[in-house]
Design an enzyme around this catalytic site. Structure first.
Site, PDB file in Angstrom:
ATOM      1  N   GLU A 153       0.831  -1.212   0.000  1.00 19.97           N
ATOM      2  CA  GLU A 153       0.000   0.000   0.000  1.00 19.97           C
ATOM      3  C   GLU A 153       0.860   1.256   0.000  1.00 19.97           C
ATOM      4  O   GLU A 153       0.551   2.237  -0.681  1.00 19.97           O
ATOM      5  CB  GLU A 153      -0.943  -0.004   1.214  1.00 19.97           C
ATOM      6  CG  GLU A 153      -1.967  -1.126   1.236  1.00 19.97           C
ATOM      7  CD  GLU A 153      -3.061  -0.962   0.191  1.00 19.97           C
ATOM      8  OE1 GLU A 153      -3.067   0.076  -0.519  1.00 19.97           O
ATOM      9  OE2 GLU A 153      -3.897  -1.869   0.069  1.00 19.97           O
ATOM     10  N   ASP A 161      -4.484  -9.689  -8.553  1.00 15.95           N
ATOM     11  CA  ASP A 161      -4.890  -8.745  -9.591  1.00 15.95           C
ATOM     12  C   ASP A 161      -3.759  -7.920 -10.201  1.00 15.95           C
ATOM     13  O   ASP A 161      -3.450  -8.027 -11.392  1.00 15.95           O
ATOM     14  CB  ASP A 161      -6.000  -7.826  -9.065  1.00 15.95           C
ATOM     15  CG  ASP A 161      -5.691  -7.220  -7.694  1.00 15.95           C
ATOM     16  OD1 ASP A 161      -4.613  -7.506  -7.152  1.00 15.95           O
ATOM     17  OD2 ASP A 161      -6.521  -6.454  -7.184  1.00 15.95           O
ATOM     18  N   GLU A 166     -18.620  -6.028  -2.433  1.00 18.03           N
ATOM     19  CA  GLU A 166     -17.237  -6.465  -2.266  1.00 18.03           C
ATOM     20  C   GLU A 166     -17.039  -7.872  -2.822  1.00 18.03           C
ATOM     21  O   GLU A 166     -15.979  -8.198  -3.345  1.00 18.03           O
ATOM     22  CB  GLU A 166     -16.845  -6.396  -0.793  1.00 18.03           C
ATOM     23  CG  GLU A 166     -15.377  -6.602  -0.514  1.00 18.03           C
ATOM     24  CD  GLU A 166     -14.495  -5.442  -0.965  1.00 18.03           C
ATOM     25  OE1 GLU A 166     -13.290  -5.488  -0.690  1.00 18.03           O
ATOM     26  OE2 GLU A 166     -15.007  -4.478  -1.578  1.00 18.03           O
ATOM     27  N   GLU A 196     -12.315   0.328  -9.545  1.00 23.73           N
ATOM     28  CA  GLU A 196     -11.931  -0.560 -10.646  1.00 23.73           C
ATOM     29  C   GLU A 196     -12.980  -0.617 -11.756  1.00 23.73           C
ATOM     30  O   GLU A 196     -12.636  -0.695 -12.941  1.00 23.73           O
ATOM     31  CB  GLU A 196     -11.659  -1.968 -10.110  1.00 23.73           C
ATOM     32  CG  GLU A 196     -10.341  -2.120  -9.366  1.00 23.73           C
ATOM     33  CD  GLU A 196     -10.388  -1.570  -7.960  1.00 23.73           C
ATOM     34  OE1 GLU A 196      -9.317  -1.384  -7.349  1.00 23.73           O
ATOM     35  OE2 GLU A 196     -11.517  -1.311  -7.460  1.00 23.73           O
TER      36      GLU A 196
END
Length: 874
Positions: free
Chosen positions: A106, A253, A347, A365
């Site tokens: 992150e 991803d 989610e 996204e």
């Protein structure tokens, strides 16, 4: 607007001083190291000053996360004065040497990426000579400092980075409070190359790119050679896979994304070669258009779960970059239909498009893929999709101090949370979607987006991408895709693909009605009166003369709400979630079965619907109450039903600890105060992604208010026995058309047809239902003291040719209602409220009677399908 993040700042007394003083700039005071906005409480979130949220807080480092993450967003929005002011604040006030443990992943994508994107924009504006003439690469220097603070995470035998690092003390230092972790996710280790390579090439220090490349090399070498897939979690020391499920969503991803984008940014074909091999495997095993399902990396023909997570919504955008438009359009359309059904993308959602995890964290996204598809196709359809995103954000997420995450898309409740990626990505992609290139202060085609949507210049490439004169077997393996090839002068290309998925989730579907006939027992009541006693209201719609016999028909609209004594599998269409209610019945004195609590089921553990008598036992509170570790009172729990509080870990993890302690059942209680089954839809508890066949005990879930009844009983009486069982289900028939025949001015009912909005897809191919059930009138439940009025219903699927003349020649579900001797009254009275004196245990009462306005319809089909286009849940 930026002042809301920095209305109170800490300033050094002098540049050389380490002392800070508070400077008041307004009545609301936030600290400069506040990382995120709390939109409900209208204040900043500071690490350590708010309740700990576990791993969620690992993105917070007391380094003004939101400010840094959104620097280049300000430039894209052409807010150049605000950008310059924000850069000054970051340079003057942000510190990176904080004694705080942060996520390497992150911090890399949000903070390092934000500093690099901000530097690239500041440098560009400085070169133009219009502004930022004071700037001396300060953001780049900060990026170098942060890069060096992240490097200790790569000090492993494999080269895969630790998942966490202390910004001041690194990993192995005794003061670091980290370094004990042994596992990391594939995306966490494989999403460093863009930022680290850009930092190396902008600073001239190759050490960053070298470490990021080595981590990618390890992941590539550890792929499953037979399937060319990677798992989700890997051991950072020995490179062994810890979780072997493979997909394109959470945990993996951005690993795939960065292989493709590393080729675009750096020009090294090794990244493209690896991506293409992975991509072929994805399309072979994971892609089941329009679905993207997780499979076992060693046995990829086996799906490991029946749900998808929202992070995979980025994948259509990545497919656009590769030039594979058809599956991108298919998956994007599937995602859009899910958002239409649930307002936002949950989610996680099942393959039947039901909610699996109800949270919506304002993830960008789906907007990202919408932007890519619009730029690739020019189809205005994607502008309308973007418009729907904006409208739903404003309608359901906007609050006075920002935009709040949605705790559950089914209820619309908010969380006091606005992650930095909302401003860094969502705003950026939506603005770019609706902007012309000429309106932007930069040429957007000169940049590649990181996974956090930060802008890095493609000029960083040391070699030119092979975009000219490259011919291979696969058109898109090494060539840059062109719109001429993708769209051979056919503007309906994308629409043709989308149309096949237009009603994928059932929203907006035009249902074909099925005739239903019901044989009525002779009970001395006229049909209308009998239906009225059951809670059915009738309203004449219009009269039509026609048919083979020239009879006169009156069309009625009815509304029905009845309770069934047993669950019938055809009572709901397959696209709606069938959550069979369970019940917790208190059976010990003084309750004696009179207290029944509505409970939710689980998708794992014992199937209570197949247990005729349920499971009985005494209840005991687990210790610890959350049951997320070894159980302290295992001796007391053995042979009893455990009470456990929701939260801190997955339901399946709690169940394993409690089953291991000897519990014979588990009742989970919601930790959200005030939640109850009247206001919140029941849901099925789900596993943690791992196999749950080892769990064999019964599991049910109580909302907070129902759970409080149980815990209060336990505190007062100490020894409470309960029965856990499957409860009965309602059958709701929302809208019916009632046909009557009139001859010579007299209403007479030979056969009465009910038309319900269902489809023949209820029934598996080749199977015909043959079952019966008893339905008791709305005001008459079985009681020993009185004889209840009832009727029998038999279901059959009629074959073609069995219908009456003039009826539709389609498979038809029929209920037969016959009473040759009874006349219908011409005047239909409105339904009066009926007092319900008692209900059997486990039953709930439908307390509202639907009111049907008297309307004129052009034909019965208009009335039947009047609500099918609604986006609301039925």
């Amino acid at each position: 607007r930026w002042k809301m993040f920095t209305c109170s700042i800490f300033e050094r007394n002098s540049k050389s001083s380490s002392r800070w003083q508070k400077k008041e700039l307004g009545s609301r005071c936030f600290l400069i190291h506040d990382d995120e906005l709390m939109p409900l409480s209208c204040r900043g979130r500071v690490r350590g000053q708010e309740p700990n949220r576990g791993d969620i807080d690992d993105s917070l480092g007391k380094f003004s996360l939101t400010l840094i993450d959104t620097l280049d967003t300000l430039v894209v929005l052409n807010k150049l004065d605000e950008f310059e002011d924000a850069v000054r604040k970051a340079v003057q006030d942000v510190r990176l040497d904080n004694d705080v443990v942060v996520s390497v992943f992150e911090t890399n994508i949000r903070v390092l990426g934000g500093l690099l994107g901000g530097h690239v924009m500041a440098d560009l504006l400085r070169q133009r000579g219009e502004r930022m003439q004071w700037y001396r690469d300060e953001l780049l220097h900060m990026a170098k400092e942060l890069g060096h603070r992240l490097l200790p995470a790569f000090n492993t035998t494999s080269g895969l980075p630790y998942p966490k690092v202390n910004l001041r003390y690194g990993v192995l230092n005794p003061l670091s409070r980290t370094g004990t972790e042994s596992d990391t996710c594939t995306a966490c280790a494989g999403t460093m190359i863009l930022e680290f390579a850009a930092l190396s090439r902008l600073s001239g220090n190759s050490v960053f790119e070298e470490h990021a490349r080595k981590a990618l090399d390890v992941l590539w070498e550890r792929r499953q050679r037979g399937s060319d897939l990677v798992g989700t979690v890997i051991n950072i020391h020995n490179g062994e896979w810890v979780r072997r499920d493979s997909g394109v969503g959470a945990g993996i991803d951005s690993y795939y994304e960065y292989l493709m984008k590393a080729y675009i940014l750096l020009g090294d074909s090794v990244f493209l070669d690896r991506f293409n091999i992975h991509y072929s495997a994805i399309m072979k095993y994971i892609s089941q258009p329009p679905l993207l399902l997780n499979v076992h990396m060693h046995n990829p023909t086996v799906s490991v779960r029946s749900w998808m997570d929202s992070l995979l919504a980025f994948f259509p955008g990545l497919q656009v970059l590769r030039g594979d438009l058809k599956p991108a359009i298919e998956t994007h359309e599937m995602l859009y239909q899910v958002t239409k059904q649930h307002k936002f993308l949950p989610e996680a959602f099942t393959t039947e498009f039901r909610v699996h995890w109800g949270q919506h964290l304002l993830r960008p996204e789906f907007a990202e893929s919408t932007y890519y598809l619009y730029k690739a196709t020019g189809d205005p359809y994607y502008l309308r999709v973007g418009q729907s995103i904006v409208e739903k954000l404003n309608a359901y997420a906007r609050v006075p101090c920002g935009f709040a995450a949605v705790q559950d898309v089914r209820t619309g409740t908010h969380e006091d949370r606005m992650d930095s990626f909302f401003l860094a990505e969502m705003f950026k992609y939506l603005y770019l979607l609706f902007s012309e290139k000429s309106q932007l202060p930069i040429d957007i085609d000169d940049y590649i987006f990181t996974t956090e949507a930060h802008l890095l210049p493609v000029s960083l490439s040391t070699t030119q991408p092979a975009c000219q004169g490259n011919t291979t077997e696969d058109l898109f393996t090494h060539s840059c895709p062109s719109t001429e090839t993708l769209f051979p002068n056919n503007p309906s290309f994308a629409k043709t693909i989308r149309d096949g998925y237009k009603y994928l989730t059932g929203v907006g579907r035009a249902f074909h009605p099925l005739e239903i006939e019901l044989p009525l027992h002779d009970n001395g009541m006229e049909p209308v009166e009998f239906l009225k006693s059951m809670g059915i209201s009738l309203t004449p719609l219009r009269e039509v003369t026609g048919g083979v016999d020239g009879s006169h028909r009156v069309f009625y609209s009815l509304s029905l709400c009845i309770c069934t004594l047993q669950y019938i599998s055809v009572s709901q269409a397959p696209e709606e979630e069938v959550v069979v209610p369970h019940a917790v019945q208190l059976i010990s004195p003084p309750f004696l079965g009179r207290t029944v609590l509505t409970a939710g089921p689980a998708k794992f553990g014992m199937d209570l619907t197949k247990q005729e008598h349920g499971v009985k036992g005494s209840i005991v509170k687990a210790s610890p109450y959350t049951a997320c570790g070894p159980i302290d009172n295992a001796v007391e729990l053995k042979g009893r039903i455990a009470l456990a509080l929701r939260g801190d870990c997955m339901f399946a993890a709690k169940a394993r600890w409690l089953q291991g302690a000897g519990a014979i059942g588990v009742i989970f209680i919601d930790h959200r105060e005030g939640s109850n089954s009247d206001e919140t839809p029941l849901f099925q508890m789900v596993g943690d992604g791992d196999p749950t066949e080892d769990l064999t005990l019964p599991l049910v879930f109580l909302f907070s208010r129902e759970g409080a009844v149980l815990t209060a009983a336990l505190e007062e009486h100490h020894n409470v026995d309960v029965l856990i069982e499957s409860a009965d289900l309602f059958l709701f028939v929302p809208s019916i058309i009632f046909y009557c025949y009139r001859q010579d001015g007299t209403y007479q009912s030979r056969k009465t047809h009910f038309c319900i909005h269902v489809t023949s897809s209820w029934f598996p191919s080749g199977r015909q239902p043959d079952c019966s059930l008893n339905i008791f009138p709305f005001a008459h439940f079985p009681d020993k003291s009185e004889k209840s009025i009832s009727m029998n219903i038999k279901l059959r699927l009629a074959e073609e040719g069995e219908l009456e003349d003039g009826a539709a020649r389609v498979p038809t579900l029929e209920f037969v209602l016959e009473n040759d001797e009874v006349l219908l009254k011409e005047e239909v009275e409105e339904l009066e409220p009926v007092e319900i004196k008692h209900l059997p245990p486990g039953y709930r009462l439908c307390t509202e009677t639907a009111e049907i306005d008297r309307t004129e319809a052009e034909d019965p089909s208009q009335t039947e399908n009047s609500n099918t286009g609604s986006d609301e849940d039925p």
